[in-house]
Scaffold this motif. Structure first.
Motif, short mmCIF file in Angstrom:
data_model
loop_
_atom_site.label_atom_id
_atom_site.label_comp_id
_atom_site.label_asym_id
_atom_site.label_seq_id
_atom_site.Cartn_x
_atom_site.Cartn_y
_atom_site.Cartn_z
N THR A 179 8.22 -5.71 -0.18
CA THR A 179 7.46 -6.95 -0.35
C THR A 179 6.22 -6.84 -1.24
OG1 THR A 179 6.31 -6.52 1.75
CG2 THR A 179 8.26 -7.95 1.83
N ARG A 180 5.37 -5.82 -0.99
CA ARG A 180 4.16 -5.73 -1.82
C ARG A 180 3.64 -4.30 -1.81
NH1 ARG A 180 -0.42 -5.74 1.63
NH2 ARG A 180 0.09 -6.39 3.76
N ILE A 181 2.82 -4.00 -2.81
CA ILE A 181 2.24 -2.65 -2.90
C ILE A 181 0.89 -2.64 -2.18
CG2 ILE A 181 1.46 -0.83 -4.47
CD1 ILE A 181 3.45 -1.92 -6.54
N ASP A 182 0.72 -1.67 -1.29
CA ASP A 182 -0.51 -1.55 -0.51
C ASP A 182 -1.59 -0.83 -1.34
OD1 ASP A 182 -1.57 -2.31 1.87
OD2 ASP A 182 -1.13 -0.44 2.91
N GLU A 183 -2.84 -0.88 -0.81
CA GLU A 183 -3.95 -0.23 -1.55
C GLU A 183 -3.70 1.27 -1.74
OE1 GLU A 183 -5.54 -1.90 1.88
OE2 GLU A 183 -4.24 -3.19 0.68
N ASP A 184 -3.03 1.91 -0.78
CA ASP A 184 -2.82 3.36 -0.90
C ASP A 184 -1.64 3.70 -1.80
OD1 ASP A 184 -0.61 2.73 0.62
OD2 ASP A 184 -1.13 4.00 2.32
N GLY A 185 -1.01 2.68 -2.41
CA GLY A 185 0.08 2.95 -3.36
C GLY A 185 1.46 2.91 -2.74
N SER A 186 1.53 2.93 -1.38
CA SER A 186 2.88 2.82 -0.78
C SER A 186 3.25 1.33 -0.69
CB SER A 186 2.92 3.50 0.59
OG SER A 186 1.92 2.97 1.42
N VAL A 187 4.51 1.07 -0.34
CA VAL A 187 5.02 -0.31 -0.41
C VAL A 187 5.25 -0.86 1.00
CG1 VAL A 187 6.91 -1.76 -1.31
CG2 VAL A 187 6.07 0.18 -2.66
N ARG A 188 4.80 -2.09 1.21
CA ARG A 188 5.07 -2.79 2.47
C ARG A 188 6.47 -3.37 2.44
NH1 ARG A 188 1.20 -3.80 6.37
NH2 ARG A 188 -0.68 -2.62 5.90
N MET A 189 7.02 -3.67 3.63
CA MET A 189 8.42 -4.06 3.71
C MET A 189 8.67 -5.01 4.86
SD MET A 189 9.68 -0.86 5.90
CE MET A 189 10.24 -2.06 7.07
N GLU A 190 9.81 -5.67 4.80
CA GLU A 190 10.27 -6.49 5.92
C GLU A 190 11.66 -6.00 6.30
OE1 GLU A 190 10.31 -10.40 4.31
OE2 GLU A 190 8.13 -10.65 4.47
N PHE A 191 11.95 -6.00 7.59
CA PHE A 191 13.29 -5.62 8.05
C PHE A 191 14.27 -6.75 7.78
CE2 PHE A 191 10.58 -2.80 10.54
CZ PHE A 191 11.26 -1.60 10.42
N ASN A 192 15.46 -6.38 7.29
CA ASN A 192 16.52 -7.40 7.07
C ASN A 192 17.44 -7.47 8.27
OD1 ASN A 192 15.46 -7.65 4.54
ND2 ASN A 192 16.98 -6.38 3.53
N GLU A 193 17.05 -6.87 9.36
CA GLU A 193 17.90 -6.81 10.55
C GLU A 193 17.01 -6.97 11.78
OE1 GLU A 193 17.99 -2.04 11.09
OE2 GLU A 193 18.52 -2.83 9.15
N VAL A 194 17.59 -7.32 12.88
CA VAL A 194 16.80 -7.42 14.11
C VAL A 194 16.76 -6.04 14.73
CG1 VAL A 194 16.68 -8.50 16.38
CG2 VAL A 194 17.57 -9.79 14.43
#
Length: 441
Positions: free
Chosen positions: A424-439
């Motif tokens: 979803t987006r790049i965090d301040e520390d350079g790693s990437v945020r995410m959303e689960f596509n599954e429950v």
């Protein structure tokens, strides 16, 4: 009777990690208990590296650390630096035993008496005797293992001591690699990283038998069929040995991930020739273009050396612009350091240390830019992530198949599990945020 305790510290590459694990298992077979290097132990084994100046200094630091924890502990040095400079290591205060390339796998045979020596005892073969193969794999964390498939190198790069430290190129038998891969998969490890000194040269037999029993492509094809392995990753492969057939196979493979680490070392053909590399930059461009053609989302990492003798500002800028224009994902930048018994150490045109440092800084800056651009190109895409085992400031991290580092709030149930996610987006520390596509359960 209380078990004697042994602790290990590994400097250097993934290959060293896989070999440390094998050596550790031999101690456990002899009834020793393995403990962390930070703990009090009866024996400390340090697996050394000789690739950078820094590794030499680090060795002394870890000997000191061991002596602080237990000044009566027995300290053994193994690995590349131990093969190249055994007398030097033996003279380090606190070191009791130094073992060379062939002896390290028989270390328990040398440890009969744990009393401290006044001077380190050296058992180091002539490197020409390192002509047999010892298979190994490491299981350090629970998520991935390093599986050694090849050792040694027949190349004569002018800056490199690895052939002197590890001997001729030789490979594990295909059936043995597959057996080790199965053993790893049975321990619920989700990812295997193939490792060696020059893995694209896989297939050269033992005892100097230079006939290729199997090719690297055949190895990759056979591993792809092993049940229970979710992911396979090729650690580092020479551009001249990465064939189009292998790239195409990986693009359609069940388990091999779209991540390549390909050493370049210089973007200047003049410098590549002085280094005695076995390709020119045009070949490198072809490899990158081929990967991009069949796997546009692949991650491509590059090794590069700055400050090689004779590297002028023009040569360096050639490298900088070449890499800037190339569709790659990140760089591993090495500052050239002189090594005894190498051709490069005797070459004219020594680059001053401050110039080496400046060039290194420029390429590290370029690497940050490249990684950011690669991560941005992946936002909005669906990937699979394998979560690792550490709680870092309330977050759990993992890597996608194409080596994007992601983070999400800590949840111990995610450790060593694979999930379908959207970046979803790049965090301040350079790693990437995410959303689960599954429950999640």
């Amino acid at each position: 009777m209380e078990k004697r305790k042994v602790a290990f510290y590994t400097l250097g590459c993934k290959l060293n990690f896989s070999e440390t694990s094998t050596i550790a298992r031999s101690f456990q077979d002899e009834g020793f208990e393995r403990v962390d290097f930070e703990e009090v132990a009866d024996i400390y084994v340090i697996n050394t590296c000789s690739v950078t100046e820094n590794a030499d200094k680090q060795f002394k630091q870890y000997v000191k650390k061991a002596m602080k924890l237990n000044d009566k502990a027995f300290v053994a040095a193994v690995g590349c630096y131990a093969q190249l400079k055994p007398e030097e290591l033996a003279a380090v205060d606190g070191v009791d035993l130094v073992l060379g390339a062939t002896e390290k796998f028989k270390i328990t045979d040398y440890i009969n008496d744990l009393s401290k020596n006044d001077m380190g005892e050296v058992h180091s073969c002539e490197i020409a005797e390192a002509d047999f193969y010892v298979g190994s794999y490491s299981i350090g964390d629970r998520t991935r293992a390093f599986l050694k498939v090849q050792d040694g190198c027949d190349y004569k790069c002018t800056y490199c001591t690895i052939p002197l430290a590890r001997g001729i190129s030789r490979s594990d038998a295909l059936e043995n690699v597959l057996k080790n891969a199965k053993e790893i998969s049975e321990q619920n490890i989700k990812e295997i990283v193939l490792t060696g000194v020059n893995i694209g040269d896989y297939g050269k037999g033992e005892f100097g038998n230079k006939k290729h029993e199997h090719t690297f492509l055949e190895l990759v094809q056979a591993l792809d069929d092993v049940d229970g392995i979710e992911r396979l990753r090729i650690s580092s492969i020479e551009p001249n040995l990465l064939r189009n057939e292998t790239i195409e196979f990986v693009s359609k493979s069940r388990t091999f991930v779209p991540h390549f680490h390909i050493p370049l070392q210089s973007g200047s053909n003049d410098i590549l020739k002085k280094m005695k590399r076995r390709y020119l930059r045009e070949v490198y461009t072809e490899r990158v273009n081929k990967i991009r053609e069949v796997m546009p989302h692949a991650c491509i990492g590059v090794d590069v050396i700055v400050g090689f003798p004779g590297e002028t500002d023009e040569h360096f800028l050639e490298t900088y612009h070449f890499l800037n224009d190339l569709d790659i994902s990140y760089l591993h930048v090495f500052t050239y350091s002189e090594r005894d018994n190498t051709e490069a150490a005797l070459m004219d045109g020594v680059v001053p240390a401050n110039v080496r440092a400046k060039r290194s800084k420029m390429l590290r800056g370029l690497s940050v830019k490249k990684r950011r651009a690669f991560y941005e190109s992946q936002l909005g895409t669906s990937r699979t992530v394998l979560f690792e085992g550490e709680n870092k400031e309330g977050y759990i991290h993992g890597f996608t198949e194409n080596y994007v580092k992601v983070k999400t709030p800590w949840n111990p149930e995610l450790v060593n599990t694979l999930h379908d996610i959207t970046l979803t987006r790049i965090d301040e520390d350079g790693s990437v945020r995410m959303e689960f596509n599954e429950v999640l359960p």
